[in-house]
Design an enzyme around this catalytic site. Structure first.
Site, PDB file in Angstrom:
ATOM      1  N   CYS A   1       0.839  -1.202   0.000  1.00 15.93           N
ATOM      2  CA  CYS A   1       0.000   0.000   0.000  1.00 15.93           C
ATOM      3  C   CYS A   1       0.878   1.258   0.000  1.00 15.93           C
ATOM      4  O   CYS A   1       1.555   1.522  -0.988  1.00 15.93           O
ATOM      5  CB  CYS A   1      -0.991  -0.042   1.161  1.00 15.93           C
ATOM      6  SG  CYS A   1      -2.424   1.041   0.907  1.00 15.93           S
TER       7      CYS A   1
ATOM      8  N   HIS B   1      -3.609  -5.408   0.262  1.00 16.55           N
ATOM      9  CA  HIS B   1      -3.130  -5.903   1.556  1.00 16.55           C
ATOM     10  C   HIS B   1      -3.271  -7.426   1.661  1.00 16.55           C
ATOM     11  O   HIS B   1      -4.175  -7.929   2.331  1.00 16.55           O
ATOM     12  CB  HIS B   1      -3.908  -5.235   2.693  1.00 16.55           C
ATOM     13  CG  HIS B   1      -3.568  -3.800   2.895  1.00 16.55           C
ATOM     14  ND1 HIS B   1      -2.456  -3.384   3.593  1.00 16.55           N
ATOM     15  CD2 HIS B   1      -4.211  -2.677   2.484  1.00 16.55           C
ATOM     16  CE1 HIS B   1      -2.416  -2.063   3.610  1.00 16.55           C
ATOM     17  NE2 HIS B   1      -3.460  -1.607   2.939  1.00 16.55           N
TER      18      HIS B   1
ATOM     19  N   GLU C   1      -1.391  -9.218   3.369  1.00 11.18           N
ATOM     20  CA  GLU C   1      -0.869  -9.597   4.692  1.00 11.18           C
ATOM     21  C   GLU C   1      -1.936  -9.588   5.782  1.00 11.18           C
ATOM     22  O   GLU C   1      -1.695 -10.075   6.889  1.00 11.18           O
ATOM     23  CB  GLU C   1       0.267  -8.638   5.094  1.00 11.18           C
ATOM     24  CG  GLU C   1      -0.167  -7.320   5.722  1.00 11.18           C
ATOM     25  CD  GLU C   1      -0.735  -6.279   4.744  1.00 11.18           C
ATOM     26  OE1 GLU C   1      -0.988  -5.138   5.176  1.00 11.18           O
ATOM     27  OE2 GLU C   1      -0.902  -6.605   3.549  1.00 11.18           O
TER      28      GLU C   1
END
Length: 243
Positions: free
Chosen positions: A99, A185, A187
């Site tokens: 990001c 994202h 993660e």
């Protein structure tokens, strides 16, 4: 700063540059440990130099945050991050951006980062380019990823575009095997950790007219699949990094 020891085949330090306490490595931390990295955080805006030796860590990961690359007048620490990234990029040392982290890598490479004019917040699948389908991002095909941004990077010179969404034409790029920028994202952990995102970004959600209950329901629906896909993507990318 804090850290943990990696797996059975040590590969060195994975240093994560963190802007917000709750926007951490999430599900990527155990994948890094399994791959043999010793994970350590460095909080942006903390005491001392951000990267005393930008080339020293085996891997640097730049995490997300709520500010824009172009806001260095208001947040001078952004210039410190960019200055730390440039020598690492010049040496093509392993670097992953998520990001805001991807936007900073793009900017350090001379690419424009600018507001999109609207927020892209929620879960949606990626449209992978042919290069993306041939990359570790192939594991993300058809899996809704979490998007949470209002800016977009241009693809840096020499880099390859890997993914898009209808709202954002540039979702990922790679510069050789060692540099990867992801606007989304992969993660994210979609349990209690995701609740901290909803609380921490409550003002942004309200301003954008986005109901946190919708995001919470989407996270419950897509979180498990996202975690499997994100972990597989990262593991493959790590395995191909130059020594």
């Amino acid at each position: 700063m804090s850290g943990s020891t990696g797996g059975d085949a040590p590969r060195g330090e994975a240093l994560a540059l963190r802007f917000l306490g709750f926007e951490d490595l999430g599900g990527f931390a155990p994948v890094l440990a399994t791959a043999g990295y010793a994970v350590r955080y460095r909080d942006v805006g903390g005491d001392g130099p951000l990267l005393p030796d930008p080339l020293a860590p085996a891997l640097v990961i730049v995490l997300g945050g709520p500010i824009g690359v172009y806001e260095a007048d208001a947040y001078p620490v952004l210039d410190e991050v960019l200055a730390a990234l440039r020598p690492r990029l010049a040496a093509r040392r392993p670097l992953l951006g998520l990001c805001l982290g991807a936007q900073l890598i793009a900017a350090a490479l001379g690419a424009e980062v600018a507001p999109m004019g609207a927020k892209e917040i929620g879960f949606a699948p990626l449209d992978l380019t042919p290069a993306g389908r041939a990359s570790p991002l192939r594991h993300l095909a058809e899996t809704p990823m979490l998007h949470w941004h209002g800016d977009m990077f241009a693809i840096p010179e020499g880099a390859v575009r890997l993914a898009a969404t209808p709202a954002c034409a540039n979702q990922a790029f790679a510069l050789g095997p060692a540099i990867l920028g992801l606007q989304f994202h992969p993660e994210i952990l979609c349990g209690a950790a995701f609740e901290r995102w909803l609380i921490g970004h409550a003002a942004e959600l309200a301003a954008a007219g986005i109901d946190p209950r919708r995001l919470r329901a989407e996270a419950a629906r897509h979180g498990a699949g996202l975690r499997v896909a994100g972990d597989a993507m990262l593991a493959e990318w790590l395995a191909a990094l130059p020594a």
